[in-house]
Enzyme design. Structure first.
Site, PDB file in Angstrom:
ATOM      1  N   LYS A   1       0.744  -1.145   0.041  1.00 22.98           N
ATOM      2  CA  LYS A   1       0.065  -0.028   0.059  1.00 22.98           C
ATOM      3  C   LYS A   1       0.817   1.427   0.040  1.00 22.98           C
ATOM      4  CE  LYS A   1      -3.564  -2.597   2.104  1.00 22.98           C
ATOM      5  NZ  LYS A   1      -4.660  -2.941   3.299  1.00 22.98           N
TER       6      LYS A   1
ATOM      7  N   GLN B   1      -4.601  -1.811   9.771  1.00 21.66           N
ATOM      8  CA  GLN B   1      -4.436  -3.149   9.213  1.00 21.66           C
ATOM      9  C   GLN B   1      -4.688  -4.235   9.979  1.00 21.66           C
ATOM     10  OE1 GLN B   1      -3.633  -3.364   5.977  1.00 21.66           O
ATOM     11  NE2 GLN B   1      -3.426  -5.620   6.189  1.00 21.66           N
TER      12      GLN B   1
ATOM     13  N   ASP C   1     -11.130   2.336   4.487  1.00 19.80           N
ATOM     14  CA  ASP C   1     -11.324   1.157   4.609  1.00 19.80           C
ATOM     15  C   ASP C   1     -12.932   0.637   4.475  1.00 19.80           C
ATOM     16  OD1 ASP C   1      -9.252  -0.734   4.438  1.00 19.80           O
ATOM     17  OD2 ASP C   1      -8.778  -0.413   6.445  1.00 19.80           O
TER      18      ASP C   1
HETATM   19  N1  L34 Z   1      -7.693  -2.836   7.629  1.00 20.97           N
HETATM   20  N2  L34 Z   1      -6.927  -4.963   7.064  1.00 20.97           N
HETATM   21  C1  L34 Z   1      -7.455  -3.882   6.655  1.00 20.97           C
HETATM   22  N3  L34 Z   1      -7.793  -3.487   5.161  1.00 20.97           N
HETATM   23  C2  L34 Z   1      -7.624  -4.513   4.324  1.00 20.97           C
HETATM   24  O1  L34 Z   1      -8.147  -4.098   3.066  1.00 20.97           O
HETATM   25  C3  L34 Z   1      -7.056  -5.712   4.596  1.00 20.97           C
HETATM   26  N4  L34 Z   1      -6.768  -6.648   3.742  1.00 20.97           N
HETATM   27  C4  L34 Z   1      -6.623  -7.874   4.136  1.00 20.97           C
HETATM   28  C5  L34 Z   1      -5.869  -8.031   5.389  1.00 20.97           C
HETATM   29  N5  L34 Z   1      -6.344  -7.163   6.256  1.00 20.97           N
HETATM   30  C6  L34 Z   1      -6.790  -5.672   6.044  1.00 20.97           C
HETATM   31  C7  L34 Z   1      -5.695  -6.595   2.760  1.00 20.97           C
HETATM   32  O2  L34 Z   1      -5.020  -5.389   2.739  1.00 20.97           O
HETATM   33  C8  L34 Z   1      -6.040  -8.601   2.793  1.00 20.97           C
HETATM   34  N6  L34 Z   1      -5.334  -7.440   2.481  1.00 20.97           N
HETATM   35  C9  L34 Z   1      -4.749  -7.615   1.216  1.00 20.97           C
HETATM   36  C10 L34 Z   1      -3.531  -6.653   0.771  1.00 20.97           C
HETATM   37  C11 L34 Z   1      -2.840  -6.808  -0.422  1.00 20.97           C
HETATM   38  C12 L34 Z   1      -2.537  -8.070  -0.964  1.00 20.97           C
HETATM   39  C13 L34 Z   1      -3.416  -9.078  -0.261  1.00 20.97           C
HETATM   40  C14 L34 Z   1      -4.181  -8.832   0.716  1.00 20.97           C
HETATM   41  C15 L34 Z   1      -1.730  -8.303  -2.059  1.00 20.97           C
HETATM   42  O3  L34 Z   1      -0.955  -7.243  -2.391  1.00 20.97           O
HETATM   43  N7  L34 Z   1      -1.470  -9.395  -2.573  1.00 20.97           N
HETATM   44  C16 L34 Z   1      -0.581  -9.689  -3.524  1.00 20.97           C
HETATM   45  C17 L34 Z   1       0.274 -10.811  -3.212  1.00 20.97           C
HETATM   46  C18 L34 Z   1       1.153 -10.254  -1.829  1.00 20.97           C
HETATM   47  C19 L34 Z   1       2.286 -11.090  -1.446  1.00 20.97           C
HETATM   48  O4  L34 Z   1       3.282 -11.252  -2.285  1.00 20.97           O
HETATM   49  O5  L34 Z   1       2.075 -11.653  -0.410  1.00 20.97           O
HETATM   50  C20 L34 Z   1      -1.410 -10.572  -4.568  1.00 20.97           C
HETATM   51  O6  L34 Z   1      -0.839 -10.591  -5.805  1.00 20.97           O
HETATM   52  O7  L34 Z   1      -2.204 -11.526  -4.412  1.00 20.97           O
END
Ligand code: L34
Ligand code: NAD
Length: 295
Positions: free
Chosen positions: A53, A97, A120
């Protein structure tokens, strides 16, 4: 049939380019949009998500500050920090988060965030607005799922969506948005939970499956109607010695088998995850715009 792969990274990059243009426009009016992220503890997955982010903010020109706090912080200590961010003019969006350590009552913290800074969309006021159809902030993952379907040209009117998982951050808000949305463009919704006795019967009826359960391989090929759209929200870490991180990321869908049956499918990684990041930034810009209009 081999499914079309929905490329979340590409769609998210398109959205981030649009957000960058909006940021430029706000800057011309003397407004620098700002996002404060609060990260409690050292959960590696949360660290990755917050870093993603932060990086995206930098790319589009949003001011960002990340408050990294030890897991032993008290509930009152965390509330004090959020109050100070509520007051700070440089901060238009606040993100705490999740998950938080077990001694902190998550809901209390969510309710401390000023609703007009709640990028959020988790505050009960914003959830309520979503439920009655005048939302300012739709939670990032649900809006990411809906945006990716829209940009792929997938029509939902008259369709049946089966959502697996009913968390406050994914399953419930997607169902809520579709339930109150325009009936010509929103699907009928069924929501399933962990004790569903006939999950496979439900999913086989779905034109669209959205799965957010956190269980690798939960959706098998025999559970999917040929041609259905499969959106995999799940992010699971499975041990993998070949991978430098010691694990690899998989979703809740048996991707290799299901892609032979589905009409379109999102991969993990590279599907819904990047969309979550992009939609949070879009919410931050709309928070900045709304606060500037109030000032
Ligand atoms: N307050 N908590 C709050 N807001 C959110 O919107 C979240 N979430 C979930 C967990 N807790 C939270 C997220 O941000 C899950 N989540 C999230 C954010 C980013 C990614 C996955 C979940 C992401 O960037 N995923 C990448 C791979 C990441 C890696 O390499 O580990 C993808 O390509 O799926
Ligand atoms: P959660 O972990 O709070 O709850 C899981 C939900 O799935 C519950 O409602 C439960 O009833 C349901 N469930 C569990 N097992 C089931 C089963 N066998 N059959 C049917 N339903 C079942 O939910 P969450 O926070 O929404 O997270 C779910 C998954 O989505 C996790 O893997 C999480 O990492 C991932 N996630 C990804 C993103 C993203 O941006 N890609 C965002 C949020 C969550």
């Amino acid at each position: 049939m081999t499914a079309r792969i929905i490329d979340g990274r590409r769609i998210a990059a398109d959205i981030l380019r649009e957000v960058a243009r909006d940021v430029e426009e706000l800057k011309r009016d003397g407004i620098l949009p700002g996002l404060a992220a609060v990260l409690v503890g050292d959960d590696p997955a949360s660290q990755t998500y917050v870093t993603n982010k932060e990086r995206a903010c930098r790319e589009v020109g949003i001011y960002t500050e990340v408050h990294r706090i030890g897991a032993s912080v008290s509930q009152d200590g965390l509330i004090d920090l959020i109050h100070s961010l509520n007051m700070a003019a440089r901060v238009h969006g606040i993100l705490v988060q999740l998950p938080l350590p077990p001694h902190i009552r998550e809901q209390d913290i969510i309710e401390c965030v000023r609703p007009d800074k709640d990028a959020d969309g988790f505050h009960p006021l914003n959830i309520g607005h979503l439920a009655i159809g005048d939302s300012q902030f739709v939670p990032a993952t649900p809006s990411g799922v809906m945006e990716m379907l829209a940009r792929e040209g997938i029509e939902l009117g008259g369709k049946h969506a089966v959502i697996i998982g009913r968390s406050n951050i994914v399953g419930k808000p997607i169902a809520t948005a579709w339930m109150q949305g325009n009936p010509n463009t929103c699907p009928r919704v069924t929501i399933c939970h962990r004790n569903d006795p006939r999950l496979d019967e439900m999913t086989r009826q779905a034109d669209v499956i959205v799965v957010a359960a956190g269980i690798p391989g939960l959706i098998r090929a025999d559970m999917v109607k040929p041609g259905a759209v499969v959106i995999d929200v799940g992010i699971n870490h499975v041990p993998d010695k070949e991978n430098p991180r010691g694990y690899r990321i998989v979703g809740d869908v048996d991707f290799t088998a299901v892609r032979e049956v589905a009409g379109a499918i999102t991969p993990v990684p590279g599907g819904v995850g990047p969309m979550t990041v992009a939609m949070l930034l879009r919410n931050t810009v709309s928070a900045a715009r709304a606060q500037a209009a109030q000032a």
